[in-house]
Scaffold this motif. Structure first.
Motif, PDB file in Angstrom:
ATOM      1  N   MET A  43      25.599 -11.782  66.233  1.00 14.38           N
ATOM      2  CA  MET A  43      24.786 -12.228  65.099  1.00 14.38           C
ATOM      3  C   MET A  43      24.426 -11.037  64.215  1.00 14.38           C
ATOM      4  SD  MET A  43      21.344 -14.576  65.091  1.00 14.38           S
ATOM      5  CE  MET A  43      20.147 -13.268  65.281  1.00 14.38           C
ATOM      6  N   LEU A  44      24.309 -11.287  62.929  1.00 18.24           N
ATOM      7  CA  LEU A  44      23.991 -10.246  61.958  1.00 18.24           C
ATOM      8  C   LEU A  44      22.557 -10.395  61.473  1.00 18.24           C
ATOM      9  CD1 LEU A  44      24.930  -7.954  59.985  1.00 18.24           C
ATOM     10  CD2 LEU A  44      25.483  -9.776  58.366  1.00 18.24           C
ATOM     11  N   SER A  45      21.841  -9.289  61.428  1.00 14.16           N
ATOM     12  CA  SER A  45      20.501  -9.247  60.834  1.00 14.16           C
ATOM     13  C   SER A  45      20.570  -8.466  59.533  1.00 14.16           C
ATOM     14  CB  SER A  45      19.496  -8.577  61.777  1.00 14.16           C
ATOM     15  OG  SER A  45      19.282  -9.344  62.943  1.00 14.16           O
ATOM     16  N   VAL A  46      20.264  -9.122  58.427  1.00 12.45           N
ATOM     17  CA  VAL A  46      20.166  -8.449  57.131  1.00 12.45           C
ATOM     18  C   VAL A  46      18.706  -8.078  56.930  1.00 12.45           C
ATOM     19  CG1 VAL A  46      20.484  -8.657  54.643  1.00 12.45           C
ATOM     20  CG2 VAL A  46      22.084  -9.791  56.202  1.00 12.45           C
ATOM     21  N   VAL A  47      18.427  -6.779  56.789  1.00 11.64           N
ATOM     22  CA  VAL A  47      17.038  -6.326  56.673  1.00 11.64           C
ATOM     23  C   VAL A  47      16.808  -5.677  55.308  1.00 11.64           C
ATOM     24  CG1 VAL A  47      16.833  -6.026  59.169  1.00 11.64           C
ATOM     25  CG2 VAL A  47      17.514  -4.093  57.778  1.00 11.64           C
ATOM     26  N   ILE A  48      15.687  -6.023  54.687  1.00 10.02           N
ATOM     27  CA  ILE A  48      15.370  -5.566  53.331  1.00 10.02           C
ATOM     28  C   ILE A  48      13.879  -5.272  53.238  1.00 10.02           C
ATOM     29  CG2 ILE A  48      15.497  -6.124  50.865  1.00 10.02           C
ATOM     30  CD1 ILE A  48      17.566  -8.269  51.564  1.00 10.02           C
ATOM     31  N   ILE A  49      13.508  -4.203  52.570  1.00  5.43           N
ATOM     32  CA  ILE A  49      12.101  -3.972  52.237  1.00  5.43           C
ATOM     33  C   ILE A  49      11.905  -4.290  50.759  1.00  5.43           C
ATOM     34  CG2 ILE A  49      11.836  -2.230  54.037  1.00  5.43           C
ATOM     35  CD1 ILE A  49      11.796  -0.105  51.811  1.00  5.43           C
ATOM     36  N   THR A  50      10.735  -4.799  50.409  1.00  4.17           N
ATOM     37  CA  THR A  50      10.507  -5.251  49.037  1.00  4.17           C
ATOM     38  C   THR A  50       9.106  -4.894  48.550  1.00  4.17           C
ATOM     39  OG1 THR A  50       9.753  -7.433  49.807  1.00  4.17           O
ATOM     40  CG2 THR A  50      12.096  -7.213  49.255  1.00  4.17           C
ATOM     41  N   HIS A  51       9.009  -4.799  47.238  1.00  2.00           N
ATOM     42  CA  HIS A  51       7.724  -4.757  46.532  1.00  2.00           C
ATOM     43  C   HIS A  51       7.991  -5.135  45.084  1.00  2.00           C
ATOM     44  CE1 HIS A  51       3.638  -3.730  45.492  1.00  2.00           C
ATOM     45  NE2 HIS A  51       4.094  -3.021  44.463  1.00  2.00           N
ATOM     46  N   ASN A  52       7.524  -6.305  44.693  1.00  2.00           N
ATOM     47  CA  ASN A  52       7.703  -6.809  43.324  1.00  2.00           C
ATOM     48  C   ASN A  52       9.176  -6.760  42.887  1.00  2.00           C
ATOM     49  OD1 ASN A  52       4.965  -7.303  43.138  1.00  2.00           O
ATOM     50  ND2 ASN A  52       4.504  -5.429  42.029  1.00  2.00           N
ATOM     51  N   GLU A  53      10.003  -7.457  43.639  1.00  2.00           N
ATOM     52  CA  GLU A  53      11.451  -7.456  43.390  1.00  2.00           C
ATOM     53  C   GLU A  53      11.978  -8.823  42.972  1.00  2.00           C
ATOM     54  OE1 GLU A  53      13.513  -5.098  43.218  1.00  2.00           O
ATOM     55  OE2 GLU A  53      12.624  -3.359  44.222  1.00  2.00           O
ATOM     56  N   ALA A  59      11.446   5.547  54.732  1.00  2.00           N
ATOM     57  CA  ALA A  59      12.113   5.534  56.032  1.00  2.00           C
ATOM     58  C   ALA A  59      11.332   4.701  57.043  1.00  2.00           C
ATOM     59  CB  ALA A  59      12.301   6.960  56.539  1.00  2.00           C
ATOM     60  N   ALA A  60      10.031   4.910  57.112  1.00  2.00           N
ATOM     61  CA  ALA A  60       9.201   4.181  58.078  1.00  2.00           C
ATOM     62  C   ALA A  60       9.216   2.681  57.804  1.00  2.00           C
ATOM     63  CB  ALA A  60       7.770   4.715  58.049  1.00  2.00           C
ATOM     64  N   GLN A  61       9.189   2.312  56.535  1.00  2.00           N
ATOM     65  CA  GLN A  61       9.192   0.888  56.182  1.00  2.00           C
ATOM     66  C   GLN A  61      10.526   0.245  56.567  1.00  2.00           C
ATOM     67  OE1 GLN A  61       6.288   0.044  55.101  1.00  2.00           O
ATOM     68  NE2 GLN A  61       6.382  -1.897  54.009  1.00  2.00           N
ATOM     69  N   LYS A  62      11.621   0.956  56.303  1.00  2.00           N
ATOM     70  CA  LYS A  62      12.934   0.413  56.651  1.00  2.00           C
ATOM     71  C   LYS A  62      13.123   0.344  58.159  1.00  2.00           C
ATOM     72  CE  LYS A  62      15.291   1.652  52.359  1.00  2.00           C
ATOM     73  NZ  LYS A  62      16.417   2.358  51.709  1.00  2.00           N
ATOM     74  N   ASN A  63      12.619   1.329  58.881  1.00  2.00           N
ATOM     75  CA  ASN A  63      12.706   1.290  60.335  1.00  2.00           C
ATOM     76  C   ASN A  63      11.869   0.148  60.907  1.00  2.00           C
ATOM     77  OD1 ASN A  63      14.512   3.424  60.693  1.00  2.00           O
ATOM     78  ND2 ASN A  63      12.881   4.944  60.733  1.00  2.00           N
ATOM     79  N   SER A  64      10.762  -0.155  60.258  1.00  2.00           N
ATOM     80  CA  SER A  64       9.948  -1.286  60.687  1.00  2.00           C
ATOM     81  C   SER A  64      10.730  -2.588  60.544  1.00  2.00           C
ATOM     82  CB  SER A  64       8.655  -1.346  59.865  1.00  2.00           C
ATOM     83  OG  SER A  64       7.867  -2.464  60.246  1.00  2.00           O
ATOM     84  N   ALA A  65      11.495  -2.711  59.461  1.00  2.00           N
ATOM     85  CA  ALA A  65      12.325  -3.900  59.265  1.00  2.00           C
ATOM     86  C   ALA A  65      13.421  -3.970  60.332  1.00  2.00           C
ATOM     87  CB  ALA A  65      12.937  -3.881  57.868  1.00  2.00           C
ATOM     88  N   ILE A  66      14.024  -2.821  60.645  1.00  2.00           N
ATOM     89  CA  ILE A  66      15.062  -2.776  61.673  1.00  2.00           C
ATOM     90  C   ILE A  66      14.501  -3.206  63.031  1.00  2.00           C
ATOM     91  CG2 ILE A  66      16.538  -1.207  63.004  1.00  2.00           C
ATOM     92  CD1 ILE A  66      16.924   0.403  60.409  1.00  2.00           C
ATOM     93  N   ASP A  67      13.270  -2.789  63.328  1.00  2.00           N
ATOM     94  CA  ASP A  67      12.645  -3.130  64.609  1.00  2.00           C
ATOM     95  C   ASP A  67      12.444  -4.633  64.765  1.00  2.00           C
ATOM     96  OD1 ASP A  67      12.537  -0.482  65.351  1.00  2.00           O
ATOM     97  OD2 ASP A  67      10.481  -0.192  64.627  1.00  2.00           O
ATOM     98  N   LYS A  68      12.377  -5.365  63.669  1.00  2.00           N
ATOM     99  CA  LYS A  68      12.157  -6.804  63.726  1.00  2.00           C
ATOM    100  C   LYS A  68      13.454  -7.597  63.803  1.00  2.00           C
ATOM    101  CE  LYS A  68       7.804  -6.398  61.203  1.00  2.00           C
ATOM    102  NZ  LYS A  68       7.697  -4.959  61.473  1.00  2.00           N
ATOM    103  N   ARG A 114      18.953   4.391  63.018  1.00  2.00           N
ATOM    104  CA  ARG A 114      17.626   4.376  62.398  1.00  2.00           C
ATOM    105  C   ARG A 114      17.643   5.315  61.202  1.00  2.00           C
ATOM    106  NH1 ARG A 114      13.746   1.880  65.042  1.00  2.00           N
ATOM    107  NH2 ARG A 114      12.042   2.954  63.996  1.00  2.00           N
ATOM    108  N   PHE A 115      16.708   5.116  60.297  1.00  2.00           N
ATOM    109  CA  PHE A 115      16.581   5.996  59.141  1.00  2.00           C
ATOM    110  C   PHE A 115      15.840   7.263  59.546  1.00  2.00           C
ATOM    111  CE2 PHE A 115      17.534   2.094  56.958  1.00  2.00           C
ATOM    112  CZ  PHE A 115      18.245   2.512  55.844  1.00  2.00           C
ATOM    113  N   LYS A 116      16.388   8.402  59.142  1.00  2.00           N
ATOM    114  CA  LYS A 116      15.724   9.678  59.388  1.00  2.00           C
ATOM    115  C   LYS A 116      14.479   9.775  58.529  1.00  2.00           C
ATOM    116  CE  LYS A 116      19.319  12.147  58.347  1.00  2.00           C
ATOM    117  NZ  LYS A 116      20.168  13.338  58.105  1.00  2.00           N
TER     118      LYS A 116
END
Length: 281
Positions: free
Chosen positions: A1-11, A64-73, A159-161
């Protein structure tokens, strides 16, 4: 299964296009969409939910932290990390679908692990070329193509550095079992609708130059001297190299403006680093 992960703010201007481009990849139980939003005040969350995304609202922690948080989910076997202004091209969608259907598990060669054993090399990540658009034009020269990004990787392997800006994914060299891993390239491209207007670009570079300045100050232990080389000559050299030697002039008026203002960004970054250092001293 594929997980597409995205972070957003007013997009809201971008997100629908991005999610539409991955619909076939996650439809019929083949995957999921995970969106981590940092308090949007427009229709971003509403749009994400309309595509069936799992939406989480979190305070901004840095790129980086926000994107890693998305990856963790993510719960899929593979993770595709996208920016909200990126679009998966049909060719890339096909490449990803084939990759997930017939994943390249092992290279034919083996490599020694840290403990001295010989082990097969597993493919845990994929580099994807990215087409950057500026003022509506694809910038195909000056170092902006193919602009490969490692965005598709096995869950748990990438993970994002940590970085204030220009964060990148690192795929671990060895997994817990002592198996060596590597990455490959996909041919299909990400389409990056980065800067539709000059105002967008200037605002973005102003923010990024401030973050870049913080990184410079941190690396120099808070001591940054005023440097004509960094503030004047380095930006000039950047423009000449990218615009002339890397053929940026072939991208017309848009190429000229992009490389000119990118050079200005370099100057801003070092000037802000000097200013920030002076305030801290």
């Amino acid at each position: 299964m594929l997980s597409v992960v995205i972070i957003t703010h007013n997009e809201e201007a971008n997100l629908g296009r991005t999610l539409e481009s991955v619909t076939l990849l996650v439809s019929d139980g083949k995957g999921e969409i995970v969106v981590v939003d940092s308090g949007s005040t427009d229709r971003t969350v509403e749009i994400a939910k309309s595509f069936g995304a799992k939406v989480f609202i979190e305070e901004w922690k840095g790129y980086a932290a926000q994107k890693n948080s998305a990856i963790d989910k993510a719960t899929g076997d593979w993770v595709l990390s996208l920016d909200a202004d990126e679009e998966v091209s049909p060719d890339l969608s096909g490449d990803i679908e084939q990759t997930l259907k017939y994943p390249p598990a092992v290279h034919k060669i083996v490599q020694k692990t840290p403990d001295g054993h010989r082990a097969p090399i597993y493919v845990n990540g994929f580099w994807i070329p990215r087409k950057n658009h500026f003022l509506g034009r694809w910038i195909g020269h000056g170092g902006f193509w193919p602009d490969r990004k490692l965005r598709l990787f096995r869950r748990g392997a990438g993970r994002f550095k940590e970085a204030a800006v220009h964060e990148t994914v690192r795929v671990e060299e060895y997994n817990k079992g002592g198996i060596s891993v590597s990455s490959r390239r996909l041919k299909g491209a990400l389409i990056h609708h980065s800067y539709p207007t000059l105002s967008d670009y200037i605002e973005h570079m102003n923010r990024y130059s401030s973050l870049g300045a913080e990184m410079i100050v941190a690396k120099s232990n808070g001591k940054v001297r005023f440097s004509t080389i960094n503030i004047v000559l380095r930006p000039l050299a950047t423009f000449v190299y990218n615009y002339f030697f890397r053929l940026g002039f072939l991208d017309g008026r848009e190429g000229l403006l992009l490389h000119l203002y990118h050079a200005v960004y370099v100057s801003w970054k070092y000037a802000k680093a000097w200013e920030l250092s002076r305030k801290q001293s």
